[in-house]
Design a protein around this motif. Structure first.
Motif, mmCIF file in Angstrom:
data_model
loop_
_atom_site.group_PDB
_atom_site.id
_atom_site.type_symbol
_atom_site.label_atom_id
_atom_site.label_comp_id
_atom_site.label_asym_id
_atom_site.label_seq_id
_atom_site.Cartn_x
_atom_site.Cartn_y
_atom_site.Cartn_z
ATOM 1 N N GLY A 189 46.459 54.174 29.040
ATOM 2 C CA GLY A 189 45.387 55.166 29.048
ATOM 3 C C GLY A 189 45.279 55.869 30.388
ATOM 4 O O GLY A 189 45.039 57.085 30.451
ATOM 5 N N TYR A 190 45.441 55.107 31.461
ATOM 6 C CA TYR A 190 45.430 55.679 32.820
ATOM 7 C C TYR A 190 46.533 56.723 32.967
ATOM 8 O O TYR A 190 46.311 57.828 33.472
ATOM 9 N N ASP A 191 47.744 56.388 32.509
ATOM 10 C CA ASP A 191 48.880 57.300 32.638
ATOM 11 C C ASP A 191 48.671 58.571 31.820
ATOM 12 O O ASP A 191 49.043 59.669 32.256
ATOM 13 N N ALA A 232 56.706 61.942 24.872
ATOM 14 C CA ALA A 232 57.908 61.817 25.702
ATOM 15 C C ALA A 232 57.534 61.676 27.175
ATOM 16 O O ALA A 232 58.171 60.917 27.924
ATOM 17 N N ALA A 233 56.481 62.394 27.595
ATOM 18 C CA ALA A 233 56.053 62.317 28.999
ATOM 19 C C ALA A 233 55.547 60.917 29.337
ATOM 20 O O ALA A 233 55.815 60.391 30.423
ATOM 21 N N LEU A 234 54.799 60.295 28.407
ATOM 22 C CA LEU A 234 54.295 58.937 28.644
ATOM 23 C C LEU A 234 55.443 57.939 28.704
ATOM 24 O O LEU A 234 55.471 57.067 29.585
ATOM 25 N N VAL A 235 56.381 58.041 27.769
ATOM 26 C CA VAL A 235 57.531 57.131 27.754
ATOM 27 C C VAL A 235 58.321 57.260 29.052
ATOM 28 O O VAL A 235 58.716 56.253 29.668
ATOM 29 N N ALA A 236 58.534 58.499 29.504
ATOM 30 C CA ALA A 236 59.298 58.723 30.734
ATOM 31 C C ALA A 236 58.580 58.131 31.941
ATOM 32 O O ALA A 236 59.212 57.506 32.803
#
Length: 310
Positions: A189-191, A232-236
């Motif tokens: 959640g922070y990310d 994709a941004a979270l996974v990266a």
């Protein structure tokens, strides 16, 4: 408390200017993030133009109870951690600690684990017994910002309570902590907020936080989770942080191994030197046998001539 109007003190001209400076306004939506380790509370406000949130002000947390980690039960004097939703009904204009708002603990996640506790507040008076305490001046300003947010038509604001800023360095420093699995769940959640600058929508399933899940109804906290499609941004970002953590830990392991090796070599040299001089003493025997001479690096003193007593 008759005639007390402290909960209606207007925002200062300085605060109005600060809001304007980030492209926001008193009635815009807000978010609060709190960090235990850094003892900081951040107020974020939504930009009128972009819809993204921008940092308005950071306040020092005077005091909180307990250690890093979540609250488990009533009376453990531990301050909570997690994601909470603050509504007008949780605001307390008549607090014994100047002004306050309830964190909403226990929330859906906490109840899934049977956690108990009541009246866990963010309040003034700079004194804590399980709450988060601010200065009276600080809570007055925070309370007024929340009040104006509700007046602007926003039914709630999100409160994120985190053990520390969720950086790779802090994760590595606490990698063996018993709460790390929980903290990694919070980190998602922070990310998402770090990436999007909008509060993630949170829910609970399989007794874990999930974020931005497309669902037609609230999830069962203990039931199975739906298909989770992480951006994709979270996974990266998650993968990049995991690599950073691994590198930090590998560097520390290497440094520790080198430190141990140096210490062991020093001990071996010392043993060899002592053994050498001890052997010399045993060869010559006598009362000084086995005594190791002290190596000072200084020249020996010049003997004085004998006194002629004749």
């Amino acid at each position: 408390m008759s005639g007390d109007n402290r909960h209606n003190v207007p925002l200062s001209s300085t605060m109005h200017a600060a809001l304007k400076g980030i492209g926001s306004a008193p009635g815009e939506a807000m978010l609060i993030r709190m960090f235990k380790q850094e003892r900081q509370l951040e107020v974020w406000k939504r930009s009128t133009a972009t819809g993204q949130y921008r940092l308005l002000k950071t306040y020092e947390i005077c005091a909180y109870s307990g250690d890093l980690g979540p609250k488990f039960r009533e009376g453990d004097r531990q301050s909570p951690e997690g994601f909470y939703t603050i509504t007008p009904g949780l605001m307390n204009p008549r607090s014994n600690y100047h002004l306050a708002f309830n964190t909403g603990f226990p929330n859906k996640f906490d109840r899934a684990y049977g956690r108990t506790g009541s009246d866990l507040m963010v309040h003034g008076d700079c004194s804590s017994r399980g709450c988060y305490a601010m200065t009276d001046e600080g809570i007055s300003e925070i309370y007024a910002l929340a009040r104006e947010t509700f007046k602007g038509g926003n039914p709630s604001f999100q409160l994120q309570i985190l053990p520390f800023r969720m950086t790779a360095q802090n994760i590595a420093a606490n990698h063996d902590n018993q709460h790390m699995a929980f903290w990694k769940n919070l980190k998602e959640g922070y990310d998402l907020f770090e990436i999007n600058r909008t509060p993630p929508v949170w829910d609970v399933c399989e007794r874990q936080y999930v974020f931005n899940v497309a669902a037609n109804a609230p999830l069962n906290a203990a039931g199975p989770c739906p298909s989770l499609n992480r951006s994709a941004a979270l996974v990266a970002k998650t993968q990049a942080d995991e690599v950073k953590v691994a590198n930090i830990l590998a560097g520390r392991d290497k440094a520790e191994a080198e430190r141990v090796a140096i210490a062991q070599r020093g001990e071996a040299v010392s043993t060899a030197v002592n053994g050498f001089f001890g052997g010399i003493g045993s060869i010559f025997g006598g009362k000084d046998a086995g005594i190791v001479p002290v190596m000072t690096g200084k020249a020996p003193p010049i003997p004085m001539p004998r006194l002629n007593r004749g």
